[in-house]
Design an enzyme around this catalytic site. Structure first.
Site, PDB file in Angstrom:
ATOM      1  N   TRP A 150      42.113  52.830  34.853  1.00  9.25           N
ATOM      2  CA  TRP A 150      40.954  52.334  34.426  1.00  9.25           C
ATOM      3  C   TRP A 150      39.930  52.720  35.083  1.00  9.25           C
ATOM      4  O   TRP A 150      39.707  52.528  36.086  1.00  9.25           O
ATOM      5  CB  TRP A 150      41.141  50.566  34.389  1.00  9.25           C
ATOM      6  CG  TRP A 150      39.849  50.056  33.884  1.00  9.25           C
ATOM      7  CD1 TRP A 150      39.378  50.370  32.307  1.00  9.25           C
ATOM      8  CD2 TRP A 150      39.300  48.849  34.216  1.00  9.25           C
ATOM      9  NE1 TRP A 150      38.261  49.618  32.330  1.00  9.25           N
ATOM     10  CE2 TRP A 150      38.037  48.705  33.503  1.00  9.25           C
ATOM     11  CE3 TRP A 150      39.260  48.031  35.241  1.00  9.25           C
ATOM     12  CZ2 TRP A 150      37.340  47.561  33.578  1.00  9.25           C
ATOM     13  CZ3 TRP A 150      38.283  47.213  35.588  1.00  9.25           C
ATOM     14  CH2 TRP A 150      37.432  46.980  34.473  1.00  9.25           C
TER      15      TRP A 150
ATOM     16  N   ASP B 290      46.316  43.940  39.240  1.00  6.53           N
ATOM     17  CA  ASP B 290      45.125  43.930  38.257  1.00  6.53           C
ATOM     18  C   ASP B 290      45.936  43.328  37.042  1.00  6.53           C
ATOM     19  O   ASP B 290      46.766  44.080  36.417  1.00  6.53           O
ATOM     20  CB  ASP B 290      44.418  44.991  38.186  1.00  6.53           C
ATOM     21  CG  ASP B 290      43.411  45.010  36.927  1.00  6.53           C
ATOM     22  OD1 ASP B 290      43.238  44.025  36.253  1.00  6.53           O
ATOM     23  OD2 ASP B 290      42.682  46.188  36.519  1.00  6.53           O
TER      24      ASP B 290
ATOM     25  N   LYS C  97      41.133  39.777  26.895  1.00  9.45           N
ATOM     26  CA  LYS C  97      42.155  40.360  25.841  1.00  9.45           C
ATOM     27  C   LYS C  97      43.019  39.452  25.398  1.00  9.45           C
ATOM     28  O   LYS C  97      43.376  39.150  24.099  1.00  9.45           O
ATOM     29  CB  LYS C  97      43.011  41.644  26.269  1.00  9.45           C
ATOM     30  CG  LYS C  97      42.318  42.583  27.289  1.00  9.45           C
ATOM     31  CD  LYS C  97      41.493  43.554  26.786  1.00  9.45           C
ATOM     32  CE  LYS C  97      40.593  44.032  27.796  1.00  9.45           C
ATOM     33  NZ  LYS C  97      39.997  45.691  27.500  1.00  9.45           N
TER      34      LYS C  97
HETATM   35  N1  PMP Z   1      41.529  45.988  34.453  1.00  6.52           N
HETATM   36  C1  PMP Z   1      41.935  46.729  33.594  1.00  6.52           C
HETATM   37  C2  PMP Z   1      43.044  47.545  33.799  1.00  6.52           C
HETATM   38  C3  PMP Z   1      41.156  46.538  32.376  1.00  6.52           C
HETATM   39  O1  PMP Z   1      41.658  47.494  31.216  1.00  6.52           O
HETATM   40  C4  PMP Z   1      40.042  45.858  31.969  1.00  6.52           C
HETATM   41  C5  PMP Z   1      39.343  45.785  30.827  1.00  6.52           C
HETATM   42  N2  PMP Z   1      39.104  46.887  30.150  1.00  6.52           N
HETATM   43  C6  PMP Z   1      39.754  44.900  33.035  1.00  6.52           C
HETATM   44  C7  PMP Z   1      40.463  44.944  34.449  1.00  6.52           C
HETATM   45  C8  PMP Z   1      38.368  44.139  33.270  1.00  6.52           C
HETATM   46  O2  PMP Z   1      38.237  43.142  32.219  1.00  6.52           O
HETATM   47  P1  PMP Z   1      37.187  42.287  31.862  1.00  6.52           P
HETATM   48  O3  PMP Z   1      36.461  42.761  30.577  1.00  6.52           O
HETATM   49  O4  PMP Z   1      37.835  40.748  31.925  1.00  6.52           O
HETATM   50  O5  PMP Z   1      36.257  42.448  33.011  1.00  6.52           O
END
Ligand code: PMP
Length: 401
Positions: free
Chosen positions: A136, A218, A254
Site C-alpha cells: 500500500w 496491518d 472497509k
Molecule cells: N492499510 C492498508 C493495506 C490499506 O489498504 C488501507 C486503506 N486503503 C489502510 C491501511 C488504511 O485504512 P484507513 O482508511 O482506515 O486509514
C-alpha cells in the site's frame, strides 16, 4: 513567506478518482480507490450500521463529551477481541490493550511514532523498517514521516509466477538486522491479493522469532478475504500464540463501510500487564499531541455491533467480489485474451493485481475510460454485472492492440 513552497505531487489514488469524476464518457468505470460498490455502482451503507446508527441517535444517555485520550473503552476492547479472538489467552492474561485511532492509517502512524521513540533504544531512527514489495503506497510515507530513515522493501510478489515469492521473503527475513520492524499485511494483501498460506506463515513466524524481528500487522480487510473474521485473523492469532509481542493496526473502513468516520485501533500485545500499562501511558502522550482524543461515532457503531451481525454484511460484499472474479476470468477466457487469467480467481480480498503493464493501463484510461492504478491493480468491487463485459473487452483490447 511561503513563496518557496514547492508543489507536492497529488496522491495517485485520489487523483485517479478526480480524473474519473471529470470524465463525461457514458461507459466510464472506476476501478481505482479501494471502496465497496453495489452492483449498481453505488456506495453501500451496511444495513447493520444503519440500524446501530439509529439506536445511537435515539439513545438519550449518549452525549458529545470528550472521549478518554486512548478512546472509547468498549471499542478498544471489542477491537482487540475481533483481532485476537474472544477467548484469546493473551487477553485473559491482561496483556492486550488498544489505542483508538483515526482509521488504520492513524493506528499505523501512532504505532510508528511509538516505535521510533521507544523501540530498540530511544529515538532510534536507524532501525530498519521493512515493507512488502509492492505494498500500500502509504506505508513508506507513514514510517518516514514518523522519523524512520531506513525503509526497505522485502520480497513479496513474484511477477513471473503471479504469486508469492516465498523464497525471497524468507531470505530477507534471514538477512534483516535483528530488531528490524516488518510490516505484514494480516490478510487480503494490498495490492496483490496474495497471502501466505498457513504453512508459509509458520515459516515466516519461525524466522521472525529466531531473528528477533518486530511484527507490525496491518489489518485493513478482516472479513474481506474469506468472509470470516476468524479465518482472516488466523495469521495474527498464530503469531500471538507463538508468544510474539506485536502491534496490529486495525482499520474498520472497509469491513464496516465506515470510510469517512475514521475508525481504527492499534492493538498492542505486550509481555505482561505491567509492561502494557507503561506502553499505554506513552501511547497516551503521543495521542495527546496528535489528535488529543478521538471521535466517537464510528467507535460507537463498531462497539455496538456484534461480530455475528457484521459478518452477514461483510459476506455480502465478499461474495459479490468472488462473483466478479469468476465472471471476469471467464469473460477474458471466452474472448481468448492472451495470457493466463487464473490469478484473478486465486487472488483474494478487494483487489486484483491484473498484470497489465503501465502502457496497457494508460490505454485503459485514455482510450476506454476504465480507471485503474498504474501498477495494474483493480478494485474488484468496482466491477458490476452491468460493466463487466465492457471492462473485459477493454482489457482484451489493451492486451492485444
Ligand atoms: N492499510 C492498508 C493495506 C490499506 O489498504 C488501507 C486503506 N486503503 C489502510 C491501511 C488504511 O485504512 P484507513 O482508511 O482506515 O486509514
Amino acid at each position: 513567506i511561503f513563496s518557496d513552497v514547492p508543489q507536492a505531487p497529488p496522491v495517485a489514488v485520489f487523483k485517479l478518482t478526480a480524473d474519473f469524476r471529470e470524465d463525461s464518457h457514458p461507459q466510464k468505470v472506476n476501478l481505482g480507490v479501494g471502496a465497496y460498490r453495489t452492483d449498481d455502482s453505488q456506495p453501500w451503507v451496511l444495513p447493520v450500521v444503519k440500524k446501530v446508527e439509529r439506536l445511537i441517535v435515539e439513545d438519550d444517555s449518549l452525549n458529545h463529551e470528550y472521549l478518554p485520550i486512548l478512546g472509547l473503552p468498549e471499542f478498544r476492547s471489542a477491537s482487540s477481541k475481533v483481532a485476537l479472538g474472544d477467548d484469546s489467552p493473551a487477553i485473559k492474561e491482561n496483556r492486550v490493550g488498544g489505542v483508538q485511532a483515526l482509521g488504520g492509517t492513524g493506528a499505523l502512524r501512532i504505532g510508528a511514532e511509538f516505535l521510533r521513540r521507544w523501540y530498540n533504544g530511544t529515538n532510534n531512527t536507524a532501525t530498519p523498517v521493512y515493507v512488502s514489495a509492492p505494498t500500500w503506497e502509504n506505508h513508506n510515507a507513514v514510517f518516514a514521516d514518523a522519523g524512520f530513515k531506513d525503509i526497505r522493501p522485502y520480497h513479496y510478489w513474484d511477477a513471473a509466477k503471479r504469486g508469492l515469492d516465498l523464497a525471497g521473503l524468507l531470505d530477507d527475513l534471514e538477512k534483516a538486522p535483528e530488531h528490524s520492524i516488518f510490516v505484514l499485511h494480516a490478510c487480503a494483501h494490498n495490492p496483490t491479493g496474495t497471502d501466505p498460506t498457513q504453512e508459509e506463515w509458520k515459516k515466516i513466524a519461525e524466522i521472525m522469532k529466531r531473528r528477533k524481528l518486530f511484527v507490525f500487522f496491518d489489518s485493513a480487510y478482516q472479513g474481506f478475504a474469506s468472509g470470516s473474521l476468524e479465518k482472516d485473523a488466523w495469521a495474527i492469532r498464530f503469531f500471538v500464540s507463538e508468544g510474539f509481542e506485536l502491534f496490529v493496526a486495525q482499520s474498520f473502513s472497509k469491513n464496516f463501510g465506515l470510510y469517512n468516520e475514521r475508525v481504527g485501533n492499534l492493538t498492542v500485545v505486550a509481555q505482561d500487564n505491567e509492561n502494557l500499562t507503561r506502553i499505554l501511558s506513552q501511547m497516551e502522550k503521543i495521542v495527546r499531541t496528535t489528535w488529543s482524543n478521538p471521535p466517537s461515532q464510528g467507535a460507537r457503531i463498531v462497539s455496538k455491533t456484534l461480530n455475528s451481525d457484521i459478518i452477514g454484511n461483510v459476506k455480502t460484499m465478499a461474495d459479490r467480489v468472488l462473483l466478479m472474479r469468476d465472471q471476469l476470468k471467464s469473460k477474458l477466457q471466452a474472448l481468448g485474451t492472451p495470457g493466463t487469467w487464473d490469478h484473478i480467481t486465486q487472488q483474494i480480498g478487494m483487489f486484483s493485481f491484473t498484470g497489465l503493464n503501465p502502457k496497457q493501463v494508460e490505454y485503459m484510461i485514455k482510450e476506454k475510460h476504465v480507471y485503474l492504478m498504474a501498477s495494474g491493480r483493480i478494485n474488484m468491487c468496482g466491477l458490476t454485472t452491468k460493466n463487466i463485459d465492457y471492462v473485459a473487452q477493454s482489457i482484451h483490447e489493451a492486451v492485444t492492440k
